[in-house]
Design a protein around this motif. Structure first.
Motif, PDB file in Angstrom:
ATOM      1  N   GLY A  31      29.216  25.229  39.869  1.00 49.04           N
ATOM      2  CA  GLY A  31      30.499  25.569  39.510  1.00 49.04           C
ATOM      3  C   GLY A  31      31.454  25.786  40.846  1.00 49.04           C
ATOM      4  N   SER A  32      31.099  26.084  41.689  1.00 46.47           N
ATOM      5  CA  SER A  32      32.148  26.119  42.814  1.00 46.47           C
ATOM      6  C   SER A  32      32.450  24.819  43.344  1.00 46.47           C
ATOM      7  CB  SER A  32      31.673  26.929  44.141  1.00 46.47           C
ATOM      8  OG  SER A  32      30.316  27.117  44.394  1.00 46.47           O
ATOM      9  N   LEU A  33      31.376  23.788  43.441  1.00 39.41           N
ATOM     10  CA  LEU A  33      31.741  22.363  43.704  1.00 39.41           C
ATOM     11  C   LEU A  33      32.897  21.763  42.848  1.00 39.41           C
ATOM     12  CD1 LEU A  33      31.305  19.612  45.128  1.00 39.41           C
ATOM     13  CD2 LEU A  33      29.657  19.104  43.374  1.00 39.41           C
ATOM     14  N   ILE A  34      32.865  22.307  41.558  1.00 35.57           N
ATOM     15  CA  ILE A  34      34.004  21.825  40.523  1.00 35.57           C
ATOM     16  C   ILE A  34      35.295  22.124  40.820  1.00 35.57           C
ATOM     17  CG2 ILE A  34      34.995  21.945  38.354  1.00 35.57           C
ATOM     18  CD1 ILE A  34      31.654  22.051  37.586  1.00 35.57           C
ATOM     19  N   ALA A  35      35.256  23.575  41.358  1.00 31.30           N
ATOM     20  CA  ALA A  35      36.544  24.049  41.881  1.00 31.30           C
ATOM     21  C   ALA A  35      37.123  23.497  43.118  1.00 31.30           C
ATOM     22  CB  ALA A  35      36.299  25.569  42.198  1.00 31.30           C
ATOM     23  N   ALA A  36      35.968  23.112  44.317  1.00 31.77           N
ATOM     24  CA  ALA A  36      36.476  22.649  45.575  1.00 31.77           C
ATOM     25  C   ALA A  36      36.950  21.146  45.006  1.00 31.77           C
ATOM     26  CB  ALA A  36      35.375  22.313  46.381  1.00 31.77           C
ATOM     27  N   LEU A  37      36.218  20.406  44.337  1.00 27.16           N
ATOM     28  CA  LEU A  37      36.548  19.065  43.962  1.00 27.16           C
ATOM     29  C   LEU A  37      38.037  18.953  43.220  1.00 27.16           C
ATOM     30  CD1 LEU A  37      35.421  15.969  44.153  1.00 27.16           C
ATOM     31  CD2 LEU A  37      34.470  16.416  41.705  1.00 27.16           C
ATOM     32  N   ALA A  38      38.062  19.688  42.164  1.00 27.67           N
ATOM     33  CA  ALA A  38      39.345  19.531  41.298  1.00 27.67           C
ATOM     34  C   ALA A  38      40.510  19.952  42.023  1.00 27.67           C
ATOM     35  CB  ALA A  38      39.230  20.519  40.157  1.00 27.67           C
TER      36      ALA A  38
END
Ligand code: GLU
Ligand code: ZN
Length: 301
Positions: A31-38
């Motif tokens: 979930g936090s990888l998605i936030a970082a990547l987006a």
């Protein structure tokens, strides 16, 4: 108007500035990888800068070593940040200055209401302590929410309408336990860092309304917001450290990056599974399209 960013470069107008702002309550998960990547891809696709801010204002919820671990993981994943990392634990003087200013302008007040008391009064805080002159000790500080913004345009969700009663509450800026509230720290630091775009998860859709009100109170222009859907478990829970979302693989970032891109609606070609991190991210920056990000929840666990 308070001068919150006097230490930064004087002229950054016109430059996109995005950020990733993890709380060090655990390691990076999907979930936090998605936030970082987006947030990274939206910044880089728009020739912008991407900053990382560690939101370490809640020591009881912190996990030892998590900040360093998060930063290390971002590096392995090729998500390199511009400028030094800002730690909220270093920002107390700035937050205190804002609290003093609010108090001086008489737009904040002490409140001793407990959650149970507010619940008994219908669940919405109605400004009960506004004129009571509560003692300073064991009190929270609330800000008078003169604007009560409850609607806004979101880069991903389109027009967002929040519960107006909740959006109009006088919200807490200093907690009863003396810790700075998330709403205070996040808005002050987004101003302090000259953030122009905030791309983050839908769990923050409602708090955004309060944050927009707070920008108006502080007389600063708000950034643009974009909220991507949350990755959820089969039971409908948000992926989080609390429900043991698996830590992403640090030795082998490609599969998680590929899955995160797919989650964000970007349709990466399968060949990228054989690429290295730099190649995959170059493709993702060039092809990033925020309009392809889906609006609603997807089950990933
Ligand atoms: N620190 C918050 C979190 O990890 C995110 C804050 C934000 O993006 O505004 O949930
Ligand atoms: Zn109260």
């Amino acid at each position: 108007m308070l001068e919150l960013n006097k230490s930064l470069r004087p002229d950054i107008s016109g430059i996109y500035r995005g950020r990733f702002a993890p709380s060090p309550s655990g390691f990076l998960h999907f979930g936090s990888l998605i936030a970082a990547l987006a947030s990274y891809l939206d910044a880089k696709h728009n020739n912008g800068q991407w900053l990382v801010r560690i939101e370490d204002i809640d020591p009881p919820r912190e996990k030892a070593g998590a900040s360093a671990e998060i930063l290390q993981t971002l590096e392995v994943y090729g998500l390199h940040w511009d400028e030094d990392v800002l730690y909220q634990s270093q920002q107390s003087a700035v937050y205190r200055e804002v609290l003093a200013d609010l108090s001086q302008q008489k737009i904040s007040y002490y409140c001793r209401c407990t959650r149970a008391q507010i619940k008994a009064l219908g669940g919405i805080y109605q400004g009960h302590c506004r004129d009571l002159k509560q003692p300073v000790n064991d009190s929270a500080i609330r800000v008078i929410n003169t604007f009560g913004t409850s609607q806004y345009n979101d880069l991903i969700q389109g027009h967002v309408t929040c519960n107006p009663e909740l959006a109009q509450e006088d919200f807490i800026v200093l907690r009863k336990d003396g810790l700075f509230a998330y709403q205070l720290a996040v808005v002050v630091d987004d101003i302090y860092q000259n953030i122009t775009h905030v791309i983050r998860g839908c769990d923050l859709l409602e708090p955004t309304a309060r944050q927009l009100s707070f920008y108006q109170i502080l007389q600063y222009k708000a950034p643009q917001f974009g909220h991507f859907p949350l990755a959820v478990t089969h039971q409908g829970f948000k992926l989080s450290k609390q429900n043991n979302a698996p830590e992403i693989n640090k030795e082998n970032p490609i599969p998680s990056l590929f899955a995160a891109l797919t989650f964000l609606g970007q349709q990466p070609p399968n060949e990228l599974l054989q690429a290295n991190v730099t190649e995959l991210l170059s493709w993702a920056i060039a092809h990033w399209s925020i309009t392809q990000v889906p609006k609603s929840q997807e089950i990933v666990l």
